[in-house]
Design a protein around this motif. Structure first.
Motif, short mmCIF file in Angstrom:
data_model
loop_
_atom_site.label_atom_id
_atom_site.label_comp_id
_atom_site.label_asym_id
_atom_site.label_seq_id
_atom_site.Cartn_x
_atom_site.Cartn_y
_atom_site.Cartn_z
N ALA A 241 0.83 -1.21 0.00
CA ALA A 241 0.00 0.00 0.00
C ALA A 241 0.86 1.25 0.00
N LEU A 242 1.94 1.25 0.78
CA LEU A 242 2.79 2.44 0.84
C LEU A 242 3.55 2.65 -0.47
N LEU A 243 3.98 1.58 -1.11
CA LEU A 243 4.67 1.73 -2.39
C LEU A 243 3.72 2.22 -3.48
N MET A 244 2.47 1.80 -3.43
CA MET A 244 1.48 2.34 -4.38
C MET A 244 1.25 3.82 -4.11
N ALA A 245 1.20 4.19 -2.81
CA ALA A 245 1.07 5.61 -2.46
C ALA A 245 2.28 6.38 -2.96
N ALA A 246 3.47 5.80 -2.81
CA ALA A 246 4.69 6.46 -3.29
C ALA A 246 4.65 6.66 -4.80
N ALA A 247 4.14 5.68 -5.52
CA ALA A 247 4.05 5.80 -6.98
C ALA A 247 3.10 6.94 -7.37
N ARG A 248 2.00 7.08 -6.66
CA ARG A 248 1.07 8.19 -6.96
C ARG A 248 1.73 9.53 -6.63
N ALA A 272 14.76 2.17 0.99
CA ALA A 272 15.12 3.38 0.25
C ALA A 272 15.18 3.10 -1.24
N LEU A 273 15.70 1.93 -1.61
CA LEU A 273 15.77 1.57 -3.03
C LEU A 273 14.38 1.36 -3.61
N ARG A 274 13.48 0.74 -2.82
CA ARG A 274 12.11 0.53 -3.28
C ARG A 274 11.41 1.87 -3.50
N LEU A 275 11.60 2.79 -2.57
CA LEU A 275 10.97 4.11 -2.71
C LEU A 275 11.56 4.88 -3.88
N SER A 276 12.87 4.76 -4.07
CA SER A 276 13.52 5.46 -5.17
C SER A 276 12.98 4.96 -6.51
N ALA A 277 12.70 3.67 -6.60
CA ALA A 277 12.13 3.12 -7.84
C ALA A 277 10.70 3.59 -8.05
N ALA A 278 9.95 3.75 -6.94
CA ALA A 278 8.55 4.19 -7.04
C ALA A 278 8.42 5.68 -7.29
N ILE A 279 9.45 6.46 -6.88
CA ILE A 279 9.43 7.91 -7.04
C ILE A 279 10.67 8.30 -7.84
N PRO A 280 10.62 8.23 -9.15
CA PRO A 280 11.82 8.43 -9.97
C PRO A 280 12.51 9.77 -9.74
N GLN A 281 11.74 10.81 -9.43
CA GLN A 281 12.35 12.13 -9.27
C GLN A 281 12.97 12.32 -7.89
#
Length: 314
Positions: A241-248, A272-281
């Motif tokens: 759920a949090l990674l989907m939120a991060a992608a949005r 941190a790597l998972r979040l970096s992939a979900a939030i490219p910027q």
């Protein structure tokens, strides 16, 4: 960067919620300053006045609330109406009460997870995110703390300690949650003290020495009652759920800085790597040191806040 003796100039106040909670908050800096919200970890720990030292006292307006049941918020240590949904509503009530249109959000560990949930739920309220050592509330996050072979293998030792993996960890958490709520005063204090001792080892801190006052003992029980309550339920969030939120959040182009300690053994570097992939910027910064916001990490937080300030309040 301001020195840690700035926080005493802060202003404290209480926010009463519609459902009977009182959220204690500290506000530092001028009302006309760039607004920032600070979300503490734990769960259940509360904000430290030293967190205000990350900000410029002339440029920033920092708001540091203690989340429901934590530290100076009341009723202390309660699980009643204490959910992520309620915490997010409290933050919005706090923002509108203070007359802040948009603010940057700084969150560490559990506070970083809450910051992601808040920025996803209220996208128009957040102008920048600075996340430190993110706890993604996944099965493996909890298992790393409570698994018999994990980094926190001594945490809650002796509480339903047989077995491994998340089911066993969840079983120990369930016992701890109920004991911290319904046990005798001695049982509650024993579990809270054991938890604190193991947590300090995990954070590479020296053991607490010397007797504690009755007030300190009660505060310790309250802290770990809240923590057990949230961890047992994975905070009602979970990694997916949090990674989907991060992608949005990433799709909206929100400025995001990810800070993670190279020696962090509490929150996994993989987060941190998972979040970096979900939030490219997102800007990912690896910081020397462990999980705590001290030393190089405290300096990195101050630098990230200053770098993000151009977007805050815009």
């Amino acid at each position: 960067m301001p020195t840690p003796d700035w926080p005493p100039a802060s202003r404290c106040f209480d926010l009463r919620t519609p459902d009977g909670h009182v959220v204690h908050a500290r506000q530092c800096g001028p009302d006309s300053g760039e607004p920032w919200l600070v979300l503490h970890g734990g769960p259940g720990s509360g904000c430290s006045p030293s967190m205000a030292a990350w900000f410029d006292p002339l440029r920033h307006r920092a708001v540091l609330p203690d989340q429901r049941g934590a530290s100076r918020s009341r009723p202390a240590g309660t699980r009643r109406r204490n959910t992520v949904t309620a915490l997010l509503a409290d933050l919005e009530q706090l923002r509108t009460t203070l007359g802040i249109a948009r603010w940057g959000v700084v969150g560490g560990s559990w506070g970083a997870a809450l910051a992601l949930a808040y920025a996803d739920r209220f996208p128009d309220a957040v102008s920048a995110l600075v996340l430190r050592g993110t706890f993604l509330t996944g099965f493996d996050d909890v298992q790393a703390l409570f698994n018999a072979r994990g980094a926190g293998r001594d945490l809650l030792r002796g509480i339903d300690g047989r077995g491994e993996g998340f089911p066993a960890a969840r079983g120990r958490l369930l016992v701890a949650t109920e004991m911290l709520q319904l046990g005798t005063d001695v049982q509650k204090l024993n579990i809270a003290t054991q938890w604190q001792r193991a947590e300090r080892r995990l954070l590479r801190l020296r053991p607490h020495v010397g007797p504690q006052t009755r007030q300190q003992q009660v505060a310790l029980v309250h802290k770990y009652r809240i923590q057990a309550h949230y961890l047992y339920r994975r905070a009602g969030l979970g990694r997916a759920a949090l990674l989907m939120a991060a992608a949005r959040i990433g799709a909206r182009g929100l400025p995001v800085t990810l800070l993670h300690g190279l020696q962090d053994n509490v929150c996994q570097p993989e987060n941190a790597l998972r979040l970096s992939a979900a939030i490219p910027q997102a800007r990912l910064v690896w910081v020397p040191g462990g999980h705590l916001a001290e030393g190089a990490m405290a300096q990195a937080l101050g630098a990230a806040i200053r770098a993000s300030a151009w977007s805050v309040g815009a």
